[in-house]
Scaffold this motif. Structure first.
Motif, PDB file in Angstrom:
ATOM      1  N   ALA A  70      32.974  53.538  36.703  1.00 39.91           N
ATOM      2  CA  ALA A  70      34.166  54.334  36.389  1.00 39.91           C
ATOM      3  C   ALA A  70      35.235  54.172  37.452  1.00 39.91           C
ATOM      4  CB  ALA A  70      33.793  55.806  36.249  1.00 39.91           C
ATOM      5  N   LEU A  71      36.472  54.305  37.004  1.00 34.30           N
ATOM      6  CA  LEU A  71      37.631  54.422  37.883  1.00 34.30           C
ATOM      7  C   LEU A  71      37.910  55.906  38.095  1.00 34.30           C
ATOM      8  CD1 LEU A  71      39.919  51.852  36.067  1.00 34.30           C
ATOM      9  CD2 LEU A  71      39.039  51.555  38.389  1.00 34.30           C
ATOM     10  N   ILE A  72      38.247  56.282  39.323  1.00 33.88           N
ATOM     11  CA  ILE A  72      38.589  57.672  39.605  1.00 33.88           C
ATOM     12  C   ILE A  72      39.917  57.721  40.361  1.00 33.88           C
ATOM     13  CG2 ILE A  72      36.205  58.480  39.595  1.00 33.88           C
ATOM     14  CD1 ILE A  72      36.251  58.371  42.663  1.00 33.88           C
ATOM     15  N   ASP A  73      40.407  58.918  40.597  1.00 31.81           N
ATOM     16  CA  ASP A  73      41.624  59.161  41.380  1.00 31.81           C
ATOM     17  C   ASP A  73      42.842  58.473  40.761  1.00 31.81           C
ATOM     18  OD1 ASP A  73      39.909  60.519  42.986  1.00 31.81           O
ATOM     19  OD2 ASP A  73      40.125  59.237  44.736  1.00 31.81           O
ATOM     20  N   PHE A  74      43.386  59.104  39.749  1.00 31.86           N
ATOM     21  CA  PHE A  74      44.504  58.541  38.987  1.00 31.86           C
ATOM     22  C   PHE A  74      45.859  59.110  39.403  1.00 31.86           C
ATOM     23  CE2 PHE A  74      41.131  56.954  36.406  1.00 31.86           C
ATOM     24  CZ  PHE A  74      41.657  55.896  35.674  1.00 31.86           C
ATOM     25  N   GLU A  75      45.971  59.626  40.631  1.00 28.21           N
ATOM     26  CA  GLU A  75      47.238  60.255  41.006  1.00 28.21           C
ATOM     27  C   GLU A  75      48.401  59.275  41.083  1.00 28.21           C
ATOM     28  OE1 GLU A  75      44.943  60.492  45.026  1.00 28.21           O
ATOM     29  OE2 GLU A  75      44.428  60.170  42.925  1.00 28.21           O
ATOM     30  N   PHE A  76      48.107  57.964  41.191  1.00 24.11           N
ATOM     31  CA  PHE A  76      49.181  56.963  41.243  1.00 24.11           C
ATOM     32  C   PHE A  76      49.330  56.200  39.927  1.00 24.11           C
ATOM     33  CE2 PHE A  76      47.790  57.443  45.706  1.00 24.11           C
ATOM     34  CZ  PHE A  76      48.972  57.976  46.220  1.00 24.11           C
ATOM     35  N   ALA A  77      48.712  56.694  38.875  1.00 20.40           N
ATOM     36  CA  ALA A  77      48.894  56.088  37.556  1.00 20.40           C
ATOM     37  C   ALA A  77      50.377  56.138  37.193  1.00 20.40           C
ATOM     38  CB  ALA A  77      48.066  56.832  36.512  1.00 20.40           C
ATOM     39  N   ALA A  78      50.878  55.025  36.657  1.00 18.16           N
ATOM     40  CA  ALA A  78      52.308  54.930  36.333  1.00 18.16           C
ATOM     41  C   ALA A  78      52.553  53.637  35.570  1.00 18.16           C
ATOM     42  CB  ALA A  78      53.148  54.951  37.614  1.00 18.16           C
ATOM     43  N   PRO A  79      53.707  53.531  34.909  1.00 17.24           N
ATOM     44  CA  PRO A  79      54.045  52.280  34.223  1.00 17.24           C
ATOM     45  C   PRO A  79      54.045  51.112  35.214  1.00 17.24           C
ATOM     46  CG  PRO A  79      55.523  54.023  33.535  1.00 17.24           C
ATOM     47  CD  PRO A  79      54.745  54.572  34.692  1.00 17.24           C
ATOM     48  N   THR A  80      53.377  50.041  34.839  1.00 15.07           N
ATOM     49  CA  THR A  80      53.240  48.906  35.746  1.00 15.07           C
ATOM     50  C   THR A  80      52.933  47.658  34.949  1.00 15.07           C
ATOM     51  OG1 THR A  80      52.270  48.302  37.896  1.00 15.07           O
ATOM     52  CG2 THR A  80      50.747  49.027  36.186  1.00 15.07           C
ATOM     53  N   HIS A  81      52.931  46.523  35.630  1.00  9.67           N
ATOM     54  CA  HIS A  81      52.526  45.261  35.003  1.00  9.67           C
ATOM     55  C   HIS A  81      51.010  45.131  35.134  1.00  9.67           C
ATOM     56  CE1 HIS A  81      52.181  41.028  34.075  1.00  9.67           C
ATOM     57  NE2 HIS A  81      53.465  40.973  33.795  1.00  9.67           N
ATOM     58  N   PRO A  82      50.316  44.743  34.071  1.00  8.27           N
ATOM     59  CA  PRO A  82      48.860  44.621  34.168  1.00  8.27           C
ATOM     60  C   PRO A  82      48.403  43.717  35.316  1.00  8.27           C
ATOM     61  CG  PRO A  82      49.562  44.395  31.890  1.00  8.27           C
ATOM     62  CD  PRO A  82      50.803  44.426  32.714  1.00  8.27           C
ATOM     63  N   LEU A  83      49.129  42.627  35.565  1.00 11.53           N
ATOM     64  CA  LEU A  83      48.718  41.710  36.628  1.00 11.53           C
ATOM     65  C   LEU A  83      48.993  42.292  38.015  1.00 11.53           C
ATOM     66  CD1 LEU A  83      49.669  38.208  35.178  1.00 11.53           C
ATOM     67  CD2 LEU A  83      47.446  39.384  35.163  1.00 11.53           C
ATOM     68  N   HIS A  84      49.947  43.202  38.123  1.00 11.31           N
ATOM     69  CA  HIS A  84      50.121  43.928  39.378  1.00 11.31           C
ATOM     70  C   HIS A  84      48.909  44.813  39.626  1.00 11.31           C
ATOM     71  CE1 HIS A  84      51.974  46.437  42.512  1.00 11.31           C
ATOM     72  NE2 HIS A  84      51.464  47.466  41.854  1.00 11.31           N
ATOM     73  N   ASP A  85      48.463  45.518  38.581  1.00  8.79           N
ATOM     74  CA  ASP A  85      47.287  46.383  38.696  1.00  8.79           C
ATOM     75  C   ASP A  85      46.072  45.569  39.121  1.00  8.79           C
ATOM     76  OD1 ASP A  85      46.474  49.022  38.593  1.00  8.79           O
ATOM     77  OD2 ASP A  85      46.030  49.013  36.446  1.00  8.79           O
ATOM     78  N   LEU A  86      45.919  44.395  38.522  1.00  6.03           N
ATOM     79  CA  LEU A  86      44.800  43.515  38.874  1.00  6.03           C
ATOM     80  C   LEU A  86      44.961  42.973  40.290  1.00  6.03           C
ATOM     81  CD1 LEU A  86      42.196  42.211  37.744  1.00  6.03           C
ATOM     82  CD2 LEU A  86      43.594  40.250  37.088  1.00  6.03           C
ATOM     83  N   ALA A  87      46.190  42.698  40.702  1.00  8.84           N
ATOM     84  CA  ALA A  87      46.440  42.199  42.055  1.00  8.84           C
ATOM     85  C   ALA A  87      46.039  43.229  43.103  1.00  8.84           C
ATOM     86  CB  ALA A  87      47.907  41.814  42.216  1.00  8.84           C
ATOM     87  N   VAL A  88      46.304  44.517  42.815  1.00  6.74           N
ATOM     88  CA  VAL A  88      45.878  45.575  43.729  1.00  6.74           C
ATOM     89  C   VAL A  88      44.363  45.560  43.856  1.00  6.74           C
ATOM     90  CG1 VAL A  88      45.778  48.067  44.076  1.00  6.74           C
ATOM     91  CG2 VAL A  88      47.894  47.015  43.262  1.00  6.74           C
ATOM     92  N   LEU A  89      43.682  45.458  42.721  1.00 11.29           N
ATOM     93  CA  LEU A  89      42.219  45.379  42.730  1.00 11.29           C
ATOM     94  C   LEU A  89      41.753  44.204  43.586  1.00 11.29           C
ATOM     95  CD1 LEU A  89      39.882  45.617  39.627  1.00 11.29           C
ATOM     96  CD2 LEU A  89      39.641  43.744  41.244  1.00 11.29           C
ATOM     97  N   ALA A  90      42.355  43.036  43.378  1.00 10.96           N
ATOM     98  CA  ALA A  90      41.941  41.846  44.129  1.00 10.96           C
ATOM     99  C   ALA A  90      42.162  42.028  45.623  1.00 10.96           C
ATOM    100  CB  ALA A  90      42.702  40.618  43.630  1.00 10.96           C
TER     101      ALA A  90
END
Length: 267
Positions: A143-163
Motif C-alpha cells: 500500500a501507498l500511505i501519506d497522501f498529503e502531497f497528492a495533486a495534479p501531476t504528470h504520471p512520469l513525474h510521479d514515477l520519477a519521484v519513486l525512482a
C-alpha cells in the motif's frame, strides 16, 4: 498527549501519527476531504493499496484504517533493497495511476502542489512515493500511505519521484550514508521503467527527462519549510548534508545520464 502507539517514519508529521487499535489518527489538513474522496474513488475501482478513510475523530484528526505490514526507515534494512520489492513498488504505483485515471475532483479543488510537477498534469498523483510511504508485506509493496502531497501531476513525474527514492538516485557516498551501498543503479532504474510499462524510445527518454529535471529542482521544498522554522526539516537538512548533497546529486545525475539512457533502451 499521545493516546496510542506512535508510528515511525515521515518528517512533516513525525511523532503525531498514532495507531489506536485498527485505526491510524493523523493531523488533518486543508486537503483532508479532497484526499478522502481520492482514496474512496480508487478503492471503489478495486484498488485496495491505499488506506480506507473513516472520517475524523473528536480532536479533528483524520481517521484511517490501519494497514498491517512493515515500513522501512533510515538506515534502510537489507530487505528493503531487494529488486523484487523495487519492482512491486513500481507495479503498485502503476495500479494506482490506472485506478485514479478517471477521478474528477471538484472544480474548486485546492491541492497541496509542493511536490507535484510544476506544470500540473492529467492525473492526481501521490507525488511522494518515498520508501517511508510504502507498506510492505511478505517482501512486496502492499500500500501507498501519506497522501498529503497528492495533486495534479504528470504520471512520469510521479514515477520519477519513486525512482529517485527507491533506486535510489543518489551518489554512492550519500546512498551509503542511508545503508544502501553497492547497488546497481542502472539495473534498478531499468526495473522501474520495465515494470511500470513505459514503451521503448521517446517515452523512456521523457521519463529520464522527468528524473533529471526533478533532481535539478530539488531543494526549494525543504528550504521553504526551513524558512518557516520547522525543526524536523532543519534537522533533516543538516543531517543529510544540505546544499552540498544537492549539488553532488545534480552533478552526479548529469554525469550518468547517458548510462541511464542506455540502460533504459537496451533491448
Amino acid at each position: 498527549m499521545n493516546d496510542g502507539e506512535v508510528l515511525a517514519g515521515g518528517v512533516a508529521n513525525a511523532g503525531s501519527i498514532i495507531r489506536i487499535g485498527d485505526e491510524v489518527r493523523r493531523p488533518a489538513s486543508a486537503q483532508t476531504e479532497l484526499v478522502f474522496s481520492l482514496l474512496e474513488h480508487v478503492r471503489s475501482k478495486g484498488f485496495t493499496g491505499v488506506p480506507e478513510p473513516l472520517g475524523r475523530d473528536a480532536q479533528g484528526r483524520e481517521r484511517l484504517r490501519f494497514i498491517p505490514g512493515e515500513v522501512a526507515i533510515p538506515p534502510f534494512p537489507r530487505w528493503s533493497l531487494s529488486p523484487g520489492l523495487l519492482a512491486s513498488v513500481a507495479r503498485l504505483l502503476r495500479a494506482f495511476h490506472d485506478a485514479v485515471a478517471d477521478f474528477v475532483p471538484p472544480a474548486n479543488a485546492r491541492w497541496n502542489t509542493e511536490l507535484a510537477h510544476p506544470a500540473g498534469g492529467q492525473i492526481i498523483g501521490h507525488n511522494d512515493a518515498c520508501v517511508e510511504n510504502v507498506i510492505v508485506r511478505g517482501g512486496r509493496a502492499a500500500a501507498l500511505i501519506d497522501f498529503e502531497f497528492a495533486a495534479p501531476t504528470h504520471p512520469l513525474h510521479d514515477l520519477a519521484v519513486l525512482a529517485r527514492h527507491w533506486v535510489p538516485l543518489e551518489t554512492p557516498e550519500d546512498a551509503a550514508r542511508d545503508g544502501r551501498s553497492g547497488l546497481d543503479v542502472a539495473a534498478r532504474f531499468r526495473i522501474v521503467a520495465d515494470v511500470y510499462g513505459i514503451p521503448f524510445g521517446a517515452k523512456r527518454e521523457e521519463f529520464l527527462d522527468h528524473v533529471v529535471a526533478g533532481i535539478h529542482r530539488s531543494g526549494p521544498f525543504v528550504l521553504a519549510r526551513i524558512a518557516r522554522g520547522e525543526q524536523a526539516f532543519i534537522d533533516m537538512w543538516e543531517r543529510s548534508g544540505g546544499h552540498d548533497r544537492i549539488a553532488r546529486r545534480i552533478a552526479w545525475i548529469d554525469s550518468i545520464r547517458s548510462e541511464l539512457s542506455m540502460a533504459l533502451n537496451t533491448a
